[in-house]
Design a protein around this motif. Sequence first.
Motif, mmCIF file in Angstrom:
data_model
loop_
_atom_site.group_PDB
_atom_site.id
_atom_site.type_symbol
_atom_site.label_atom_id
_atom_site.label_comp_id
_atom_site.label_asym_id
_atom_site.label_seq_id
_atom_site.Cartn_x
_atom_site.Cartn_y
_atom_site.Cartn_z
ATOM 1 N N ALA A 13 1.018 -1.007 -0.169
ATOM 2 C CA ALA A 13 -0.063 0.027 0.075
ATOM 3 C C ALA A 13 0.443 1.135 -0.365
ATOM 4 N N LEU A 14 1.985 0.985 1.224
ATOM 5 C CA LEU A 14 2.943 2.536 0.934
ATOM 6 C C LEU A 14 3.643 2.322 -0.553
ATOM 7 N N LEU A 15 3.700 1.798 -1.171
ATOM 8 C CA LEU A 15 4.692 1.701 -2.687
ATOM 9 C C LEU A 15 3.386 2.103 -3.782
ATOM 10 N N PHE A 16 2.226 1.261 -3.391
ATOM 11 C CA PHE A 16 0.834 1.625 -4.144
ATOM 12 C C PHE A 16 1.041 3.582 -4.318
ATOM 13 N N ALA A 17 0.833 3.706 -2.920
ATOM 14 C CA ALA A 17 1.113 5.173 -3.060
ATOM 15 C C ALA A 17 2.066 5.999 -3.751
ATOM 16 N N GLY A 18 3.246 5.749 -2.829
ATOM 17 C CA GLY A 18 4.655 6.222 -3.216
ATOM 18 C C GLY A 18 4.906 6.418 -4.351
ATOM 19 N N LEU A 19 5.144 4.997 -5.191
ATOM 20 C CA LEU A 19 5.617 4.869 -6.897
ATOM 21 C C LEU A 19 4.639 5.299 -7.650
ATOM 22 N N TYR A 20 3.127 4.682 -7.381
ATOM 23 C CA TYR A 20 1.995 4.900 -8.360
ATOM 24 C C TYR A 20 1.297 6.605 -8.351
ATOM 25 N N LEU A 21 0.906 6.332 -6.934
ATOM 26 C CA LEU A 21 -0.398 6.911 -7.177
ATOM 27 C C LEU A 21 0.602 8.950 -6.870
ATOM 28 N N ILE A 22 1.183 9.078 -6.279
ATOM 29 C CA ILE A 22 1.914 10.260 -6.339
ATOM 30 C C ILE A 22 3.170 11.105 -7.192
ATOM 31 N N PRO A 23 3.844 9.806 -8.516
ATOM 32 C CA PRO A 23 4.530 10.200 -9.569
ATOM 33 C C PRO A 23 2.843 10.522 -10.820
ATOM 34 N N ASN A 24 1.802 9.968 -10.459
ATOM 35 C CA ASN A 24 0.640 9.555 -11.472
ATOM 36 C C ASN A 24 0.542 11.264 -11.351
ATOM 37 N N VAL A 25 -0.236 11.275 -9.998
ATOM 38 C CA VAL A 25 -0.501 13.098 -10.007
ATOM 39 C C VAL A 25 0.156 13.294 -10.336
ATOM 40 N N LEU A 26 1.842 13.519 -9.694
ATOM 41 C CA LEU A 26 3.054 15.092 -10.094
ATOM 42 C C LEU A 26 3.171 15.741 -10.983
ATOM 43 N N LYS A 27 2.678 14.664 -12.055
ATOM 44 C CA LYS A 27 2.998 14.504 -12.995
ATOM 45 C C LYS A 27 2.636 15.252 -14.275
ATOM 46 N N ARG A 28 0.969 15.729 -14.059
ATOM 47 C CA ARG A 28 0.344 16.460 -14.452
ATOM 48 C C ARG A 28 0.367 18.006 -14.873
ATOM 49 N N ASP A 29 -0.076 18.359 -15.623
ATOM 50 C CA ASP A 29 0.112 19.646 -15.855
ATOM 51 C C ASP A 29 0.088 20.956 -14.797
ATOM 52 N N GLN A 30 0.844 21.748 -14.973
ATOM 53 C CA GLN A 30 0.637 22.507 -13.000
ATOM 54 C C GLN A 30 -0.095 24.511 -13.440
ATOM 55 N N GLY A 31 -0.722 23.855 -15.235
ATOM 56 C CA GLY A 31 -1.548 25.595 -15.723
ATOM 57 C C GLY A 31 -0.558 26.246 -14.828
ATOM 58 N N THR A 32 -1.441 27.801 -15.345
ATOM 59 C CA THR A 32 -0.330 28.671 -16.181
ATOM 60 C C THR A 32 0.436 29.743 -14.966
ATOM 61 N N PRO A 33 0.913 30.426 -15.064
ATOM 62 C CA PRO A 33 1.790 31.134 -14.588
ATOM 63 C C PRO A 33 1.082 31.811 -12.791
ATOM 64 N N ALA A 34 0.586 32.378 -13.155
ATOM 65 C CA ALA A 34 -1.147 32.958 -12.217
ATOM 66 C C ALA A 34 -1.580 32.128 -11.497
ATOM 67 N N MET A 35 -1.690 30.590 -11.703
ATOM 68 C CA MET A 35 -2.364 29.825 -11.054
ATOM 69 C C MET A 35 -1.083 29.592 -10.228
ATOM 70 N N GLN A 36 0.012 28.964 -11.308
ATOM 71 C CA GLN A 36 0.882 28.063 -10.092
ATOM 72 C C GLN A 36 1.430 29.850 -8.468
ATOM 73 N N GLU A 37 1.500 30.619 -9.175
ATOM 74 C CA GLU A 37 2.040 31.707 -7.894
ATOM 75 C C GLU A 37 0.836 31.588 -7.180
ATOM 76 N N ILE A 38 -0.670 31.273 -7.026
ATOM 77 C CA ILE A 38 -1.361 31.121 -5.939
ATOM 78 C C ILE A 38 -1.284 29.715 -5.165
ATOM 79 N N SER A 39 -0.929 28.592 -5.706
ATOM 80 C CA SER A 39 -0.587 27.660 -5.435
ATOM 81 C C SER A 39 0.743 28.044 -4.814
ATOM 82 N N ASN A 40 1.662 28.097 -4.809
ATOM 83 C CA ASN A 40 2.418 28.604 -4.465
ATOM 84 C C ASN A 40 1.953 29.037 -3.006
ATOM 85 N N ALA A 41 1.571 29.864 -3.073
ATOM 86 C CA ALA A 41 0.726 30.830 -1.720
ATOM 87 C C ALA A 41 0.767 29.859 -1.170
#
Length: 723
Positions: A13-41
Amino acid sequence: MELLIILGISVIALLFAGLYLIPNVLKRDQGTPAMQEISNAIKQGAEAFLRRQNKTIAYLAIALACLIYILYAFVRAHNEHDPSSASSLALWTTLSFVLGAACSVASGYMGMWVAIRSNIRTASAARTSMNGALQTALRGGAVSGFFVVALSLLGVAGLFAIVNALGVTDDMTKIPLLIVGYGFGASFVALFAQLGGGIFTKAADVGADLVGKVEAGIPEDDPRNPAVIADLVGDNVGDCAGRGADLFESTAAENIGAMILAAGLYKANAAYFQSNNLALIGVILFPLVARAFGIIASMIGILSVKTNETEDPMKALNRGYFVTAFLAMIGFFIASRWLLGDQYYLNFFFCGVIGVLASVAFVYITQYYTEYTYKPVKSIAEASLTGPATNIIAGIAVGMESTGYPILVIGIAIVSAYFLGAHSGLQDAGLFGTAVATMGMLATAAYILAMDTFGPITDNAGGIVEMSHQPDSVREKTDRLDSVGNTTKALTKGYAVGSAALAAFLLFGAYMDEIKNYVPTFDKVINLNKPEVFVGALFGAVLVYLFSSLAIKAVGKAAYAIINNVRDQFRNDPGIMLGTSKPDYGSCVDIATKSALQKMVLPGLLVVGMTVGTGLVFKWIYYAGGQLSSGASGAEVVGGFLMSGTITGILMALFLNNGGGAWDNAKKYIETGAYGGKKSDPHKAAVVGDTVGDPFKDTAGPSLHVLIKLLSTLTLVLAPLFI
């Protein structure tokens, strides 16, 4: 074999979360610079708060760990029925407490770490696909679910294996008594995590709503509102980190409580188990094996969720939940037949099914009382036509009414599971039947927590879309997801309090078994006719009210400071409302952080102090009075304290959760255009009602889930001190 399965599935379960779910989410598009500024805050605010909160919790946990060790090693006299020597008992109780606390912090942090990186990816995915946004949010939330459930299993099973391998005790049935501190450590951290996060999120929410919506008349998540970033940060620290710690301590405490009852079951039926070649370790670990199969069910359920552009996203989540529940029942069947034998397993399998069905019932009951498609919420919206006072009256009435059906479900589940256990053919198996029902209810915990964390992720995604001025078509998608997220957050609160109720009965039984272990003459009866026990019960009930009062007042005081800050910014810088200058978001985040960390300590210490004080004072009275047969020992008084505090806490949590959720959705119903829509007088009245309900549903109510179980784990750990 059983230990290998539990540990293996937990690691998977930990490997499923760490090696599949997290990379699956993090590889997705992060949107526009304006969206990233708000997300970073949002990210910076959430991580800064959690660092400061965890530092405070660490100091408190270390101090309590030292106190536990001193009490066990030097203050308490050795009992001939102790599971090991005084030094070993002190060491392992303290170590398990520290490990439980550390795992609770880790599971909460990991869930939030992914959530604050999933929000922008969900917002970006909404620009092209509803299915992409839904899967991003759910898989981001699932990381929290799998870390929570896997770490709780891994911690308990790992401690069991280590204590057994080191030969700390020659009686395997007493190992759960040595590691019971694990559940207490998890509960202790969860209380402060939920309290601190709840105070932060609702102080920011109340401040943003009252000044932004009511006074300034600007929309929710408007970038001109100085409190909007603090509000979005609060969603993460309250609903992600806080709820993660909450359900972690639920699963950890129930795992150990069920193991204590399983050990008692084996002792009472040793001849049957031995004649059928059923090992003691298999019976004790049965609850953990059943829970491990639930993890596999949740994995399949998460991966099965898909939707399209027109379907209600809630239907897709419900399908995944039913897939998980069905597979969890299959897992219970396998575990019951394998570890409890061919002769009597069927009754316990049905106990597990009762638990699963109880969780489904809680989901639907909560939905009825908190969704605006049903009568209760519509009645609050209608009451808003005549102002805030009638809105609040209607909301309180709905909250009180909402306790009825859940208590009926809890009653049916406990009695039917006890009946099945008692008539299974095994001796003294009634209470174990209720323990199995609790395991059944928690079998879907990983999926439920994924749905819960889905809520703040989609809420943040909507805020990012609004503040970065994305097209209306994108906002419509995130609004649909946000609406579903509000529902899932309400449903998971119902699930959490339902599982807490079943678990409380399980843990109360474990407490009675523990007292019986140390005092074999104890007849496992708590007599309320004894004045000391009755007074102890009163103390337990009033604790719930005092705790709730402190939690709600903390939100009010913190919100007061934020409201004044927002007003000052609007007054001193007219350019904020004109859109020509940016508000100071950081000051509101800082105010909420400081207030939450200051105000969370007293309620938590009150719980520990009242419980320990009651047990020790009445223990002294009992022995000072010459141990009269008509008197009650400290352990008996604490039993009354625990019973009454649990019952009162369950009712209060249901009232606060459902009442607050109903107020929230009454406001949202009016915002759809009913009764004049946004900016109308009924809408302003509904905003006031929602503001009253905010600390109910997101601070005091969820914190009571933790309090209920903290009372049980605290008494389990300190029971030997009250004898």
